[in-house]
Design an enzyme around this catalytic site. Structure first.
Site, PDB file in Angstrom:
ATOM      1  N   THR A  43      16.147  13.338  57.776  1.00 19.59           N
ATOM      2  CA  THR A  43      16.339  13.799  56.403  1.00 19.59           C
ATOM      3  C   THR A  43      17.543  13.065  55.805  1.00 19.59           C
ATOM      4  O   THR A  43      18.144  12.214  56.451  1.00 19.59           O
ATOM      5  CB  THR A  43      16.591  15.315  56.356  1.00 19.59           C
ATOM      6  N   CYS A  44      17.895  13.441  54.578  1.00 18.63           N
ATOM      7  CA  CYS A  44      19.061  12.822  53.942  1.00 18.63           C
ATOM      8  C   CYS A  44      20.340  13.084  54.723  1.00 18.63           C
ATOM      9  O   CYS A  44      21.270  12.271  54.694  1.00 18.63           O
ATOM     10  CB  CYS A  44      19.233  13.357  52.520  1.00 18.63           C
ATOM     11  N   GLU A 106      20.453  26.464  52.752  1.00 18.08           N
ATOM     12  CA  GLU A 106      19.430  25.900  51.859  1.00 18.08           C
ATOM     13  C   GLU A 106      18.045  25.992  52.520  1.00 18.08           C
ATOM     14  O   GLU A 106      17.906  25.789  53.723  1.00 18.08           O
ATOM     15  CB  GLU A 106      19.785  24.461  51.484  1.00 18.08           C
ATOM     16  N   GLU A 183       9.789  15.439  46.976  1.00 21.68           N
ATOM     17  CA  GLU A 183      10.235  16.828  47.023  1.00 21.68           C
ATOM     18  C   GLU A 183      11.581  17.018  46.336  1.00 21.68           C
ATOM     19  O   GLU A 183      11.741  17.903  45.487  1.00 21.68           O
ATOM     20  CB  GLU A 183      10.330  17.287  48.488  1.00 21.68           C
TER      21      GLU A 183
END
Length: 405
Positions: A43-44, A106, A183
């Site tokens: 992911t980021c 999150e 997304e």
């Protein structure tokens, strides 16, 4: 054999290093096949490989070798981490619950973990142990969301970025350009509607996705190849593509004559760092949002503590169940071996008259076959002085009395 996670994240490594290890979606399939039993979470904010029974050194070397350009192993050792056993289990559960995220609690990360697991299942790189771990983790994440307030005061990277843009805004009605229709880009666009009355400019290399998103947020869709034509019209640019190469270079914004905010939420980065040198441009990268995000952390701190305690309990339960799985496998294999010996003995005596003598001979031969390998192993253990094994054998076989050295 053990569950192992090898990785690095926003807490341990700067974005300049994380982007070198990032996987594009079309790279993960081949990488999974190369690794064997594994799940890749990219992911980021993190790159992590979950495996069962693999060599951690081999995974680290493979990770460093696949990056372009290759990364020195020492750099990974300095910024990465390796977790095993219950620590690896707790870590995955923390990640899935958002406790290890840049934005505490999150919700998007759970979907990313599920997607990583699904992709590994599709490529058949998930064995029984990893399958059991990830399915249990999804249950835990759901339970923690239900039983704690970790999801209270919803905050995401997308909403934080837009909040930052709102506080920066030097004009009351800025023109907003969003690069990326995935997304994150979709979440950014939905939040960004509150920034301006102008149509949002949605730029993507997938024009169909951009058109669908633009329809949802009263925007206009723009093909990525026309980015330069619209870039100079924007006051705020927020980029979050999955491109392996940068989409905005200094030359593209050299003629900007008004104040502009550019926000780069991508890993690898979408915007060349040199853009920061432009006197009219404020460049904010993903890691620089941390200060804004920290303002929301205290709202979820108590819930996070509750979640951590629950995860410790769930992880211990899982490890106990994993040991049970191992014992079940041993029992299953042992039973299969015994059934094979029985079948072999029965085949030898098939067709013979059923007499007392033949039954005694059958039972003696079957007993000899069953006892042969354990007897050899126990004698060898006695010769080597492995009294712990002899003691364990006495417990398994239900033999009374102590084993003397």
């Amino acid at each position: 054999m053990n569950i192992v996670v090898v990785g690095l994240n926003h807490k341990t490594a700067p974005i300049e290093l994380r982007e070198k290890f990032a996987f594009l979606s079309d790279e993960i399939g081949q990488s999974l096949i190369a690794l064997g039993e594994a799940v890749i979470l990219s992911t980021c904010n993190r790159v992590e490989i979950y495996t069962y029974g693999a060599s951690e050194d081999a995974i680290k070397q493979w990770l460093c070798g696949r990056s372009d350009p290759a990364v020195a192993l020492d750099d990974f050792v300095q910024h990465g981490y390796v977790l095993q056993g219950i620590e690896a289990v707790e870590h995955l559960m923390q990640v899935a619950c958002g406790l290890d995220s840049l934005v505490l609690g999150e919700p998007e990360i759970l979907g990313q973990v599920k997607a990583a697991f699904s992709q590994a299942c599709y490529h058949k790189t998930v064995g029984p142990h990893l399958s059991r771990l990830f399915r249990k983790t999804f249950q835990v994440a759901k339970q923690i969301r239900t039983s704690t307030k970790i999801g209270a005061c919803p905050v995401s990277v997308a909403s934080t970025a837009v909040k930052f843009a709102k506080e920066w805004a030097v004009i009351s009605n800025p023109r907003v350009l969003i690069i990326g229709s995935g997304e994150v880009g979709g979440l950014v666009a939905k939040h960004a509607q509150a920034l301006t009355s102008h149509p949002l400019m949605i730029v993507s290399r997938n024009l169909e996705n951009a058109q669908r998103l633009a329809h949802e947020v009263r925007g206009i869709a723009i093909d990525l190849q026309h980015l330069s034509e619209y870039l100079l019209q924007a006051d705020i640019v927020i980029s979050s593509t999955s491109s392996k190469t940068q989409v905005i270079h200094f030359e593209m914004i050299a003629d900007v004559s008004h104040e502009m905010l550019m926000m780069d939420l991508a890993v690898p980065r979408d915007i060349a760092p040199e853009v920061k040198k432009h006197s009219n441009i404020t460049l904010c990268q993903l890691d620089e949002l941390k200060e804004t995000i920290q303002q929301h952390v205290h709202m979820r701190a108590h819930a996070a503590m509750q979640a951590e305690k629950l995860i410790e309990e769930y992880a211990r339960e899982f490890m106990l169940s994993l040991r049970s799985l191992t014992s079940d496998e041993i029992i299953k294999q042992y039973r299969a071996n015994m059934e094979w010996h029985c079948d072999q003995a029965l085949e030898k005596f098939s067709g013979q008259a059923l007499t007392q003598e033949s039954l005694r001979e059958f039972s003696q031969q079957l007993l000899n076959k069953i006892m042969h390998l354990p007897s050899v192993q126990l004698r060898q253990a006695s010769v080597e002085g492995r009294h712990d094994l002899l003691k364990s054998a006495s417990e398994i076989f239900g033999i009374q009395g102590s084993i003397k050295p």
